[in-house]
Design an enzyme around this catalytic site. Structure first.
Site, mmCIF file in Angstrom:
data_model
loop_
_atom_site.group_PDB
_atom_site.id
_atom_site.type_symbol
_atom_site.label_atom_id
_atom_site.label_comp_id
_atom_site.label_asym_id
_atom_site.label_seq_id
_atom_site.Cartn_x
_atom_site.Cartn_y
_atom_site.Cartn_z
ATOM 1 N N HIS A 195 118.067 19.726 -54.918
ATOM 2 C CA HIS A 195 117.896 19.864 -56.150
ATOM 3 C C HIS A 195 116.290 19.886 -56.759
ATOM 4 O O HIS A 195 116.073 19.922 -57.900
ATOM 5 C CB HIS A 195 118.410 18.562 -57.295
ATOM 6 N N TRP B 100 87.642 -6.618 -57.381
ATOM 7 C CA TRP B 100 88.549 -5.385 -57.529
ATOM 8 C C TRP B 100 88.227 -4.927 -58.829
ATOM 9 O O TRP B 100 88.804 -5.514 -59.871
ATOM 10 C CB TRP B 100 90.151 -5.733 -57.328
ATOM 11 N N ARG C 87 92.224 -10.070 -51.937
ATOM 12 C CA ARG C 87 92.649 -9.946 -53.408
ATOM 13 C C ARG C 87 91.585 -9.043 -53.969
ATOM 14 O O ARG C 87 92.001 -8.412 -55.300
ATOM 15 C CB ARG C 87 92.088 -11.190 -54.218
ATOM 16 N N GLU D 26 110.249 2.779 -49.411
ATOM 17 C CA GLU D 26 109.466 1.927 -48.932
ATOM 18 C C GLU D 26 108.498 2.234 -47.709
ATOM 19 O O GLU D 26 107.232 2.113 -47.565
ATOM 20 C CB GLU D 26 110.113 0.685 -48.279
ATOM 21 N N LYS E 120 104.531 2.658 -48.011
ATOM 22 C CA LYS E 120 103.586 2.082 -46.835
ATOM 23 C C LYS E 120 102.721 2.848 -46.432
ATOM 24 O O LYS E 120 101.509 2.873 -45.944
ATOM 25 C CB LYS E 120 104.353 1.537 -45.485
ATOM 26 N N LYS F 129 95.963 -7.577 -52.570
ATOM 27 C CA LYS F 129 97.109 -7.878 -52.271
ATOM 28 C C LYS F 129 97.906 -8.530 -53.451
ATOM 29 O O LYS F 129 99.330 -8.641 -53.619
ATOM 30 C CB LYS F 129 96.759 -9.165 -51.450
ATOM 31 N N CYS G 30 90.901 -9.762 -57.489
ATOM 32 C CA CYS G 30 89.608 -10.594 -57.710
ATOM 33 C C CYS G 30 89.964 -11.976 -57.265
ATOM 34 O O CYS G 30 90.982 -12.511 -57.506
ATOM 35 C CB CYS G 30 88.910 -10.736 -59.097
ATOM 36 N N GLU H 99 100.026 3.938 -49.032
ATOM 37 C CA GLU H 99 98.765 3.078 -49.302
ATOM 38 C C GLU H 99 98.017 2.458 -48.241
ATOM 39 O O GLU H 99 96.877 2.383 -48.381
ATOM 40 C CB GLU H 99 99.386 1.824 -49.629
ATOM 41 N N ASN I 32 88.319 -13.964 -63.205
ATOM 42 C CA ASN I 32 89.365 -13.027 -62.571
ATOM 43 C C ASN I 32 90.381 -12.625 -63.720
ATOM 44 O O ASN I 32 90.797 -13.525 -64.063
ATOM 45 C CB ASN I 32 90.044 -13.657 -61.346
ATOM 46 N N GLY I 33 90.602 -11.663 -64.021
ATOM 47 C CA GLY I 33 91.357 -11.053 -65.261
ATOM 48 C C GLY I 33 90.785 -10.103 -66.067
ATOM 49 O O GLY I 33 90.019 -9.283 -65.575
HETATM 50 C C1 F6R Z 1 102.913 -2.716 -51.184
HETATM 51 C C2 F6R Z 1 102.408 -3.814 -51.927
HETATM 52 C C3 F6R Z 1 102.509 -3.948 -53.286
HETATM 53 C C4 F6R Z 1 103.220 -5.072 -53.793
HETATM 54 C C5 F6R Z 1 103.059 -4.957 -55.541
HETATM 55 C C6 F6R Z 1 103.837 -6.370 -55.977
HETATM 56 O O1 F6R Z 1 102.848 -2.994 -49.964
HETATM 57 O O2 F6R Z 1 102.434 -5.013 -51.277
HETATM 58 O O3 F6R Z 1 103.466 -2.803 -53.849
HETATM 59 O O4 F6R Z 1 104.336 -5.061 -53.732
HETATM 60 O O5 F6R Z 1 101.971 -5.079 -55.902
HETATM 61 O O6 F6R Z 1 103.309 -7.602 -55.514
HETATM 62 P P1 F6R Z 1 104.180 -8.959 -55.331
HETATM 63 O O7 F6R Z 1 105.160 -8.963 -54.557
HETATM 64 O O8 F6R Z 1 103.121 -9.896 -55.214
HETATM 65 O O9 F6R Z 1 104.362 -9.112 -57.094
#
Ligand code: F6R
Length: 643
Positions: free
Chosen positions: A541, A74, A27, A518, A522, A638, A2, A525, A100-101
């Site tokens: 396994h 969000w 956000r 990773e 990627k 984000k 948010c 998501e 926000n929270g």
């Molecule tokens: C994936 C992604 C998330 C963040 C995670 C932690 O692309 O961006 O998995 O890595 O939410 O976020 P930060 O790095 O801001 O603590």
């Protein structure tokens, strides 16, 4: 998670609020709203879905006034529907709140308010706040107080102790049209200072084009803003005076340039991220002539990090706390810290660490890894570690906290002792790319600095080998430039093959196992394709049962300790009809792959810096090919500022 904005001044508030929300949309983007105040009262507009829906509504209906608040959501409590969008109002419709929270005790507060006849219109935790404020204002006015900004401030100060949880909030009240009250506890909020106007926001991008002068609010602080100035108070209600700071560089400007998506632009920015890092942290070769092995740090270190020596002294164990992509960077980091510097290192999911921390050990360095510096799980885990260590009298157990982040001005920066700024510049795409590379580079710097201070390295890598690694790191920006350009086209051409794909397996071993994780993250998501990352040796396994001709397997195979093993594991997958995509150097060994995404052969220890590029581009192009919203994938945000 948010984003909130709030403005008071002499200009029309709504256009600036909408622009601020546009910058904060990363956000959260499942609904948005604004509320403004003018002589006629409070004007509130809300819309489900992306911000554009709210903008359309604003263009049709308007929202006049020089003071207002805005929110991009969000969803946590309550579905992403218009009635759950912020701002939330009190029963009279005169008072509006954005938050926000999470208000953790919202249920009991709601029941208490309902018992007094208050009607709720949403399922959110936030709605208790306007009702509590209205009740408090009524009490104060019954006591003879006259409506004013000061009264609104007092009501907020009296209501905040009733709220449990982490929040940042902004409040406007039609009876005090020249006042805005903002507050924060464990969620980010900063005040931007303009000429006779103030813009508050969850993050700096919302201030782009408004001001560079900021006052980040501290935990527990409450502020009353009027066009004449700021009154800032701490949690105890004492007036606080603090000097504003200046935002540096272009870090708060978000611009897509000519790229179709921010994510693609940010992938292409990685050579620059690496070049900046090399320039900042790897001193010129000539300066290294005096570098010697032998116990103490050489006078001209190979790696220059802006960290106090005390941070490095006597460290016996390192623990890394992170979430998501940052945790994958931490896993590469742990490999480097153990294999290069010989320091036992554990990686934890921050969300798990807090509730099941390992027994305390002496001389432990704890590193929080978070690009946003605002991830609630990571902050809470670090705070818990700090608190439990402070209770121990023995100085060997004292907290030693380092943060690795792209936002040194964030909450993380205020929590830890020292910060390693990855300096990747603003990242808007929800999927982390260049910040991941920046985090990896931070770990290379840290591991090399530890290794150098310990007079060389472990596993047969002495000072000469360390210098050779540093020399290869210098060539990284050029290698990355070529790799990004090359794979952008290759992966675009490959993407159509995944039109019907439902599952993908990513395999890696050793230092490239986290890169397999990773790659899978990627893909999941942004393309919504199910993907799993496995250490290649684990396939047999159990997971190998998943394989058939419909399941592509992406295998990272770079020369080094596990090259032949990974190739054998890839063969095993091929024998089960899987389509094999190799991320490997070109050569006779790698002709087993149906498709090769070639990477240059570098020292195995440096390979994650390169192997991650095809992972990012493959995911990007598959998602773009499917016509998905790459920069704002569903259900994500984000920065995840709720636990
Ligand atoms: C994936 C992604 C998330 C963040 C995670 C932690 O692309 O961006 O998995 O890595 O939410 O976020 P930060 O790095 O801001 O603590």
């Amino acid at each position: 998670m948010c984003g909130i904005v709030a403005l008071i001044g002499s200009r029309e508030a709504a256009p600036q609020l909408l622009e601020g929300l546009r910058q904060l949309e990363y956000r959260g983007y499942d609904s948005a709203g604004i509320a403004t105040i003018d002589a006629a009262g409070l004007h509130c507009l809300r819309a489900e879905g992306k911000l554009v829906n709210l903008t359309v509504r604003f263009e049709a209906q308007g929202a006049p006034g020089h003071c207002g608040i805005g929110h991009t959501r969000w969803a946590t409590h309550g579905k992403p529907e218009e009635r759950n969008a912020h701002p939330h109002l009190d029963g009279s419709g005169e008072l509006a709140v954005v938050q926000n929270g999470i208000i953790e005790n919202h249920r009991s507060l709601r029941e208490e308010l309902q018992a007094t006849g208050v009607m709720f219109r949403s399922d959110t935790d936030t709605e208790v706040i306007p009702h509590l404020l209205a009740r408090q204002l009524q009490l104060l006015q019954q006591g003879g107080r006259v409506a004013s900004g000061s009264l609104l401030l007092q009501a907020v100060q009296e209501v905040l102790p009733l709220l449990q949880g982490a929040y940042a909030l902004a409040v406007v009240w039609a009876q005090a049209p020249g006042a805005l009250v903002v507050a924060r506890r464990a969620a980010p909020l900063l005040i931007g200072l303009g000429e006779g106007e103030f813009l508050c926001a969850s993050d700096t991008p919302a201030l782009a084009g408004f001001t560079r002068t900021i006052l980040p609010m501290e935990d527990g602080e409450v502020a009353l803003l009027t066009p004449l100035g700021i009154e800032l108070y701490d949690a105890a209600g004492e007036r606080v005076q603090r000097t504003p700071s200046l935002l540096s560089g272009t870090e708060h400007v978000a611009d897509k340039r000519s790229f179709r998506h921010f994510m693609l632009k940010e992938i292409h920015e990685q050579p620059e991220t690496a070049a900046l890092w090399v320039a900042r942290h790897l001193p010129e070769l000539g300066n290294q002539a005096g570098s010697q092995a032998g116990g103490s740090a050489p006078s001209s270190p190979m790696v220059a990090l802006p960290l106090d020596d005390a941070l490095f002294e006597g460290v016996e164990r390192i623990q890394l706390l992170a979430c998501g992509t940052s945790r994958h960077a931490a896993q590469v980091g742990a490999y480097l810290l153990e294999q290069l510097a010989g320091i036992p290192t554990d990686v934890f999911y921050a969300s798990e660490f807090r509730y099941a921390p390992p027994p305390l050990g002496p001389h432990t360095l704890t590193i929080g890894v978070t690009q946003s510096g605002e991830t609630a799980d990571t902050l809470a885990a670090l705070a818990m570690e700090q608190a439990r260590r402070r209770l121990v009298a023995d100085p060997a157990y004292a907290p030693r906290l380092l943060g690795i982040t792209n936002r040194p001005e964030s909450s993380l920066g205020r929590l830890v002792d020292q910060v390693l700024d990855i300096g990747a510049g603003i990242e808007v795409g929800v999927a982390a790319t260049k910040t991941f590379l920046g985090q990896l580079l931070a770990f290379y710097g840290l591991a090399l600095a530890f290794a150098e201070r310990r007079g060389g390295s472990v596993n047969g890598r002495g000072p000469e080998q360390l210098r050779a690694l540093v020399a290869q790191l210098r060539s990284l920006p050029g290698l990355l430039r070529q790799l990004v350009d090359d794979h952008d086209q290759r992966c675009e051409a490959l993407a159509h093959r995944f039109a019907e794909t439902q599952d993908v397996i990513f395999l890696g071993r050793g230092i490239n196992y986290p890169i397999a994780l990773e790659g899978a993250l990627k893909l999941k998501e942004i393309s919504y394709i199910h993907a799993e990352g496995y250490p290649a040796g684990e396939m047999k396994h159990g997971p190998i049962a998943l394989l058939d001709a419909q399941v592509p397997v992406v295998s990272i195979a770079v020369p080094g300790t596990v090259f032949e093993k990974v190739l054998s594991n890839a063969q095993e997958a091929k024998a089960r009809d899987a389509q094999l995509i190799g991320v490997a150097p070109e050569g006779p060994d790698t002709d087993i792959f149906d498709v090769l995404l070639p990477v240059p052969a570098v020292d195995e220890l440096l390979s994650p810096l390169l192997t991650v590029i095809p992972m990012q581009l493959l995911s990007y192009h598959i998602a773009a090919h499917r016509g998905l919203d790459v920069d704002q994938p569903r259900n994500l945000a984000k920065s995840v500022t709720v636990e």
